[in-house]
Design an enzyme around this catalytic site. Structure first.
Site, mmCIF file in Angstrom:
data_model
loop_
_atom_site.group_PDB
_atom_site.id
_atom_site.type_symbol
_atom_site.label_atom_id
_atom_site.label_comp_id
_atom_site.label_asym_id
_atom_site.label_seq_id
_atom_site.Cartn_x
_atom_site.Cartn_y
_atom_site.Cartn_z
ATOM 1 N N VAL A 14 40.736 44.722 45.208
ATOM 2 C CA VAL A 14 40.230 45.064 43.877
ATOM 3 C C VAL A 14 40.886 44.190 42.806
ATOM 4 C CG1 VAL A 14 39.926 46.913 42.170
ATOM 5 C CG2 VAL A 14 39.660 47.404 44.603
ATOM 6 N N CYS A 15 42.183 43.969 42.942
ATOM 7 C CA CYS A 15 42.899 43.111 41.979
ATOM 8 C C CYS A 15 42.326 41.696 42.003
ATOM 9 C CB CYS A 15 44.388 43.076 42.289
ATOM 10 S SG CYS A 15 45.165 44.707 42.261
ATOM 11 N N SER A 16 41.885 41.260 43.172
ATOM 12 C CA SER A 16 41.335 39.910 43.318
ATOM 13 C C SER A 16 39.928 39.790 42.734
ATOM 14 C CB SER A 16 41.355 39.480 44.792
ATOM 15 O OG SER A 16 42.702 39.360 45.224
#
EC number: 1.11.1.29
Length: 151
Positions: free
Chosen positions: A44-46
């Site tokens: 998700v951070c990516s």
């Protein structure tokens, strides 16, 4: 814990860009979008950080700097930024001290939650959103840009 309407907690942290970034250095001339995220290289951070980085010009046009922050090291930040084309500074809050100040540390997991804080030019928190789960990503750049335009 809501920080909206309060002076944002001060910090000074090393960044992926090679310098140390101090929140108060933006005071008086730029708003700050502070993005807490759990881990570099996570799915998700990516999505989230490259998406915000890709809108950097829109944030600059709205008078704001975007800063990512989590517990990973400057070295991890640099590698992740290079791999994903992330151009915004990524700050290393390795002890979670800043995450604790903002009420988003998840100490039992050793990470911060996913959260966005909009800090105005005078250093006051004007918008805050903390995701219910670290895997959630509901506050997209356009939401924050709309909040910026209201300032």
């Amino acid at each position: 814990m809501s920080l909206v309407g309060q002076t944002a907690p001060e910090f000074s942290l090393p960044a992926s860009t090679g310098q140390t970034i101090t929140l108060s250095s933006y005071r008086g001339h730029q708003h700050v979008v502070l993005i807490f995220y759990p881990l570099d290289f996570s799915p998700v951070c990516s999505m989230q950080l490259p998406e915000y980085s890709g809108r950097q010009d829109d944030f600059a046009d709205a008078g704001a700097a975007v800063l990512g922050i989590n517990r990973d090291s400057v070295h991890a930040h640099k590698a992740w930024a290079a791999e994903y084309g992330i151009e915004v500074p990524l700050l290393a809050d390795m002890t979670l001290a800043v995450a604790r100040q903002y009420g988003v540390a998840i100490d039992e997991r050793g990470i911060s939650g996913r959260a966005v804080f909009l800090i105005d030019k005078s250093g006051v928190v004007r918008f805050q959103h903390v995701e219910a789960k670290t895997g959630d990503y509901t506050v997209r750049p356009e939401v924050v840009l709309a909040k910026l335009r209201e300032l």
